[in-house]
Design a protein around this motif. Sequence first.
Motif, PDB file in Angstrom:
ATOM      1  N   ASN A   8      -9.490   1.692  11.880  1.00 50.15           N
ATOM      2  CA  ASN A   8      -8.524   2.658  11.354  1.00 50.15           C
ATOM      3  C   ASN A   8      -7.293   1.908  10.848  1.00 50.15           C
ATOM      4  OD1 ASN A   8      -7.087   5.013  10.736  1.00 50.15           O
ATOM      5  ND2 ASN A   8      -6.277   5.181  12.814  1.00 50.15           N
ATOM      6  N   THR A  60       1.521   8.124   6.158  1.00 50.05           N
ATOM      7  CA  THR A  60       0.239   7.424   6.179  1.00 50.05           C
ATOM      8  C   THR A  60       0.129   6.451   5.014  1.00 50.05           C
ATOM      9  OG1 THR A  60      -0.765   9.400   7.150  1.00 50.05           O
ATOM     10  CG2 THR A  60      -2.260   7.737   6.260  1.00 50.05           C
ATOM     11  N   SER A  61      -0.362   5.256   5.295  1.00 48.23           N
ATOM     12  CA  SER A  61      -0.625   4.271   4.252  1.00 48.23           C
ATOM     13  C   SER A  61      -2.005   4.500   3.661  1.00 48.23           C
ATOM     14  CB  SER A  61      -0.526   2.846   4.809  1.00 48.23           C
ATOM     15  OG  SER A  61       0.784   2.556   5.243  1.00 48.23           O
ATOM     16  N   ILE A  62      -2.089   4.430   2.341  1.00 46.44           N
ATOM     17  CA  ILE A  62      -3.354   4.594   1.631  1.00 46.44           C
ATOM     18  C   ILE A  62      -3.853   3.210   1.229  1.00 46.44           C
ATOM     19  CG2 ILE A  62      -4.530   5.711  -0.284  1.00 46.44           C
ATOM     20  CD1 ILE A  62      -3.344   7.630   1.781  1.00 46.44           C
ATOM     21  N   ARG A  74       3.443  -0.751  10.520  1.00 47.92           N
ATOM     22  CA  ARG A  74       3.966  -1.411   9.330  1.00 47.92           C
ATOM     23  C   ARG A  74       5.207  -2.235   9.678  1.00 47.92           C
ATOM     24  NH1 ARG A  74       2.289   3.689   7.750  1.00 47.92           N
ATOM     25  NH2 ARG A  74       4.283   4.545   8.389  1.00 47.92           N
ATOM     26  N   SER A 133      -4.973   1.689  15.556  1.00 45.97           N
ATOM     27  CA  SER A 133      -5.763   0.911  14.599  1.00 45.97           C
ATOM     28  C   SER A 133      -7.026   0.319  15.223  1.00 45.97           C
ATOM     29  CB  SER A 133      -4.915  -0.227  14.024  1.00 45.97           C
ATOM     30  OG  SER A 133      -4.607  -1.183  15.033  1.00 45.97           O
ATOM     31  N   GLN A 167       2.384   4.951   0.450  1.00 42.61           N
ATOM     32  CA  GLN A 167       2.496   5.797   1.629  1.00 42.61           C
ATOM     33  C   GLN A 167       2.693   7.246   1.214  1.00 42.61           C
ATOM     34  OE1 GLN A 167       5.780   4.083   3.767  1.00 42.61           O
ATOM     35  NE2 GLN A 167       4.646   2.272   4.397  1.00 42.61           N
ATOM     36  N   SER A 213      -5.078   2.729   8.802  1.00 39.58           N
ATOM     37  CA  SER A 213      -3.890   3.582   8.690  1.00 39.58           C
ATOM     38  C   SER A 213      -3.096   3.627   9.988  1.00 39.58           C
ATOM     39  CB  SER A 213      -4.296   5.009   8.281  1.00 39.58           C
ATOM     40  OG  SER A 213      -4.890   5.015   6.997  1.00 39.58           O
ATOM     41  N   LYS A 229       0.838  -1.190   0.000  1.00 42.07           N
ATOM     42  CA  LYS A 229       0.000   0.000   0.000  1.00 42.07           C
ATOM     43  C   LYS A 229       0.876   1.244   0.000  1.00 42.07           C
ATOM     44  CE  LYS A 229      -3.640  -2.467   0.011  1.00 42.07           C
ATOM     45  NZ  LYS A 229      -4.425  -2.588  -1.231  1.00 42.07           N
TER      46      LYS A 229
END
Length: 271
Positions: A188, A77-79, A194, A206, A37, A190, A35
Amino acid sequence: MVRSLWTAATGMIAQQTNIDTIANNLSNVNTQGYKTQVNEFKTLLYQTLQSKTTSANGAEKPISAQVGLGVRNSAITSIFRQGTPIASDSDTDFMIEGKGFFALRGADGNTYYTRNGNFQFALGNNGYMLSNMDGLPVLNSNGQPIILSNNYILSNLSVDKDGRICYPDEENNAQPIGITIGVFQFNNPSGLDRLEDTMYAVSDASGQPINEATNNGVEKSKIHQNYLEGSNVQVVDEMVSMIVAQRAYEMNSKAITTSDEMLQQANNLKR
């Protein structure tokens, strides 16, 4: 002017981190389940040069004079946008369509989550265990490793869109065998921590995992066999972001050069 030097330096440091993030995205453009970032920025403290007051003739100055002291990275932030489906010839490759995650049992006994469905069956003492390429067990909807007895012919197994593992009966019709691949969601995503190999760990940000099999309040994900989820990195967008970050880095570098020239001019006034 010394303040401007440090302010521009914070901008260069922030943009260097931005470039590092973009480079990581581009390097993982072919990583299954990755994903993209993005960097988030925030301003640093403001220094008050003049508070709201009145001038010598009594006129009011309702607005204070403040100067910012730079910028810093606040978050990466991860999308979690859906990745591109990639067809696969392996029957143990799975793609999640939706917001869910596969669950893996780590070597330390903790549970981790991933969108990478590149799995395999490993032969053990108790039968065939579904695992990822590193040998970590894939968990079912009850949070237990998926282990099949040696009586099953693996090439005849199939998985429906609900994640149920099926095996053909006497009439060659696929029937569920009572094992479902676990799929979990987060309020959440995001906020997940990670880890390497596109794995994530639960964090306070999360929230706790939501089991799709036991919670009817979430939109169910679909599992597609013989497909993998590709990276959701958009190369063109990343290249544009890299150009923007490079120009911002150059502007901050120019601000340092200009401040240095102004300091040099001030030092030369005494000559």
